[in-house]
Design a protein around this motif. Structure first.
Motif, mmCIF file in Angstrom:
data_model
loop_
_atom_site.group_PDB
_atom_site.id
_atom_site.type_symbol
_atom_site.label_atom_id
_atom_site.label_comp_id
_atom_site.label_asym_id
_atom_site.label_seq_id
_atom_site.Cartn_x
_atom_site.Cartn_y
_atom_site.Cartn_z
ATOM 1 N N HIS A 1 0.887 -1.311 0.034
ATOM 2 C CA HIS A 1 0.002 0.068 -0.231
ATOM 3 C C HIS A 1 0.932 1.242 0.241
ATOM 4 N N ASP A 2 1.946 1.121 0.281
ATOM 5 C CA ASP A 2 3.076 2.545 0.343
ATOM 6 C C ASP A 2 4.228 2.320 -0.621
ATOM 7 N N PRO A 3 4.021 1.950 -2.232
ATOM 8 C CA PRO A 3 4.919 2.054 -2.895
ATOM 9 C C PRO A 3 6.075 3.024 -3.036
ATOM 10 N N ASP A 4 5.473 4.154 -2.844
ATOM 11 C CA ASP A 4 6.256 5.518 -2.874
ATOM 12 C C ASP A 4 7.041 5.970 -1.447
ATOM 13 N N ARG A 5 6.818 5.000 -0.541
ATOM 14 C CA ARG A 5 7.372 5.300 0.535
ATOM 15 C C ARG A 5 7.330 6.717 1.094
ATOM 16 N N GLU A 6 5.794 6.752 1.584
ATOM 17 C CA GLU A 6 5.349 7.902 2.093
ATOM 18 C C GLU A 6 4.974 7.459 3.727
ATOM 19 N N MET A 7 4.938 6.322 3.938
ATOM 20 C CA MET A 7 4.919 5.861 5.423
ATOM 21 C C MET A 7 5.780 5.156 5.824
ATOM 22 N N HIS A 8 6.990 4.655 5.019
ATOM 23 C CA HIS A 8 7.801 3.897 5.510
ATOM 24 C C HIS A 8 9.048 4.082 4.778
ATOM 25 N N ALA A 9 10.343 3.694 5.198
ATOM 26 C CA ALA A 9 11.516 3.538 4.550
ATOM 27 C C ALA A 9 12.243 2.083 4.848
ATOM 28 N N LYS A 10 13.105 1.706 3.917
ATOM 29 C CA LYS A 10 14.006 0.502 4.124
ATOM 30 C C LYS A 10 15.422 1.100 4.175
ATOM 31 N N ARG A 11 15.715 0.601 5.417
ATOM 32 C CA ARG A 11 17.074 0.875 5.556
ATOM 33 C C ARG A 11 18.000 -0.261 6.251
ATOM 34 N N SER A 12 19.196 -0.293 6.427
ATOM 35 C CA SER A 12 20.017 -1.392 7.229
ATOM 36 C C SER A 12 19.543 -1.287 8.722
ATOM 37 N N LYS A 13 19.580 -2.257 9.420
ATOM 38 C CA LYS A 13 19.735 -2.158 11.032
ATOM 39 C C LYS A 13 20.584 -3.310 11.441
ATOM 40 N N MET A 14 21.127 -2.992 12.605
ATOM 41 C CA MET A 14 22.019 -3.888 13.241
ATOM 42 C C MET A 14 21.932 -3.637 14.672
ATOM 43 N N VAL A 15 22.573 -4.746 15.442
ATOM 44 C CA VAL A 15 22.705 -4.577 16.695
ATOM 45 C C VAL A 15 24.157 -4.836 17.086
ATOM 46 N N LEU A 16 24.522 -3.725 17.817
ATOM 47 C CA LEU A 16 25.964 -3.549 17.942
ATOM 48 C C LEU A 16 26.733 -4.130 19.257
ATOM 49 N N GLY A 17 27.512 -5.170 19.035
ATOM 50 C CA GLY A 17 28.320 -5.636 20.264
ATOM 51 C C GLY A 17 29.660 -4.804 20.449
ATOM 52 N N VAL A 18 29.995 -4.482 21.426
ATOM 53 C CA VAL A 18 31.164 -3.658 21.870
ATOM 54 C C VAL A 18 31.826 -4.284 23.166
ATOM 55 N N GLY A 19 33.076 -4.628 22.613
ATOM 56 C CA GLY A 19 33.976 -5.391 23.653
ATOM 57 C C GLY A 19 33.703 -6.929 23.691
#
Length: 459
Positions: A86-104
């Motif tokens: 329902h949102d091909p023009d990305r007016e309601m959402h966007a697709k981006r990378s996501k990650m959970v970061l472990g430090v140490g």
């Protein structure tokens, strides 16, 4: 404005709107009304400034067990499929990378166990472990300025949906209003719900609404209304207000940190805003507030109604807040709201994600944040994590803390099946059509998903 309906839904946030969409489009229920007390739909917690805009799949949320992640994943795929359709023009959402970061070393080992030994790599085929070099390619600011001897590992996926839940809520309502069976009333507060011989009467300033079946999807107020009708005596609420800090163009997508054990609240994460990727949010903080809505003194009395002023409630709160991890966390979060001092106290959490950030690079996001109603089980004297639902006689009460928005369509599908039982099978639910409009549009292969990732902002 008042009238007679088969089904009345109270609450115009994403929970009520997703149920309206599901019942209006995919059942043959003959008359449905949605009633919202605010002048517009999605005015409170579903508004895009009042939540972290994350579609939770359970892949990078390290406080989720594998079992919980399996359930959340299905719900997220339903909503993601709706957005793709329902949102091909990305007016309601966007697709981006996501990650959970472990430090140490300790966090890196925890992520490796989670991915390889605990089953998350199998459950999420697009999730993959990446080291410092790949992290830097995707999120340069996460590595810039960091001690090169510090171990780094991230679990990363291209399925980083950033969602304007307010716009999505309005989309659900617009879809539903295409049906002649649907009426939507805004600026109409439900003052009382009473049971009658045919179902329920909802009293409003505009007159009574009579219905055979009712669903109350009014966030924190759902439990308040449930208690007035004699339900939920063993429950209370711990309202948690989330706030954010804003920075400039620092991240391309979402970067989560590992959840602190025993804490029911989300770990600090950084997110590029759904509508303006040059703005980065950090948060949420978690401050306990004696109110059901952020910034509304009038809802303090509503909280007191829910609290109950009985021994079980007092003992439950005392037991929860006496926890040696939770209590210092609660006190620290109070500090973050103090002008000047607050952002300096919060800065180390930001620097864990983006090491080069200084105090002058962030500011408190004025007017952002909502209230999440954490459920208190007064019989067990503990926090009951996740969504809460009370099913009564031809009535449902939904109290939806995080990830209630992410799983809103799954919850709506489940509630629709319950509603049909209430109606003694007089109506039918076309689940195949529902799935065709939603989850069947979710991109499952990695190549297809990768093509849908929005280009990153330049740094």
């Amino acid at each position: 404005m008042s009238g007679q309906y088969d089904l009345v839904i109270v609450g115009g946030g994403i929970s009520g709107a997703s149920l309206l969409y599901t019942t209006a489009k995919f059942t043959d229920i003959e008359s449905i009304a949605l009633i919202e007390k605010e002048s517009e739909i999605a005015a409170i917690n579903s508004h895009h400034t009042n939540n972290s805009q994350t579609l939770h799949f359970g892949d990078i949320e390290t406080n989720y067990t594998l079992e919980k992640a399996e359930g959340v994943k299905t719900g997220a795929e339903l909503l993601a499929g709706y957005l793709e359709n329902h949102d091909p023009d990305r007016e309601m959402h966007a697709k981006r990378s996501k990650m959970v970061l472990g430090v140490g070393e300790e966090e890196v080992e925890a992520l490796e166990r989670r991915y390889h030994d605990e089953g998350f790599g199998d459950l999420f085929p697009k999730l993959r472990p990446i080291g410092r070099e790949e992290i830097e390619e995707i999120e340069p600011k996460v590595v810039e300025g960091r001690d090169p001897d510090t171990e780094l590992l991230a679990l990363q996926t291209p399925d980083g949906y950033v969602v304007d839940y307010g716009a999505t809520t309005k989309s659900f309502v617009e879809e539903a209003r295409e049906e002649s069976t649907v009426d939507v009333y805004t600026g109409t507060e439900v003052e009382e719900i009473t049971e009658n011989t045919e179902g329920y009467t909802l009293t409003t300033p505009a007159g009574p609404f009579d219905c055979e079946v009712a669903v109350v999807a009014a966030g924190s107020h759902s439990l308040q209304i449930a208690k007035e009708l004699g339900y939920g005596d063993e429950m209370s609420l711990l309202p948690v207000a989330g706030s954010f800090f804003l920075g400039e163009d620092l991240l391309n997508g979402k970067v989560y940190t590992l959840q602190m054990k025993k804490l029911p609240f989300a770990a600090i994460h950084g997110d590029a805003d759904v509508h303006d990727p040059s703005v980065t949010r950090f948060g949420p903080t978690a401050k306990l507030v004696p109110a059901l809505e952020r910034g509304r003194i009038s809802t303090v009395s509503d909280f007191l109604d829910v609290f109950g002023f009985n021994a079980a409630s007092f003992l439950s709160y005392a037991n929860i807040l006496a926890d040696r991890i939770l209590l210092p966390y609660v006190l620290r979060n109070l500090l973050y709201d103090v002008p000047g001092v607050g952002k300096r106290a919060f800065l180390p959490h930001v620097q864990k994600v983006v090491p080069s950030v200084e105090a002058d690079d962030i500011e408190r996001a004025t007017g952002y944040g909502g209230v999440r109603p954490q459920i208190v089980d007064t019989s067990a004297k503990s926090l009951d994590m996740g969504e809460a639902k009370i099913v009564g006689d031809d009535i449902i009460f939904n109290i939806t803390p995080s990830p209630g928005a992410s799983t809103s369509l799954k919850n709506a599908m489940r509630d629709t099946e319950t509603l049909l039982d209430f109606f003694d099978a007089d109506y039918e639910f076309d689940e195949d059509a529902f799935r065709a409009d939603t989850i069947e549009n979710f991109p499952r292969d990695e190549e297809q998903s990768g093509q849908l990732v929005d280009p990153p902002a330049s740094h």
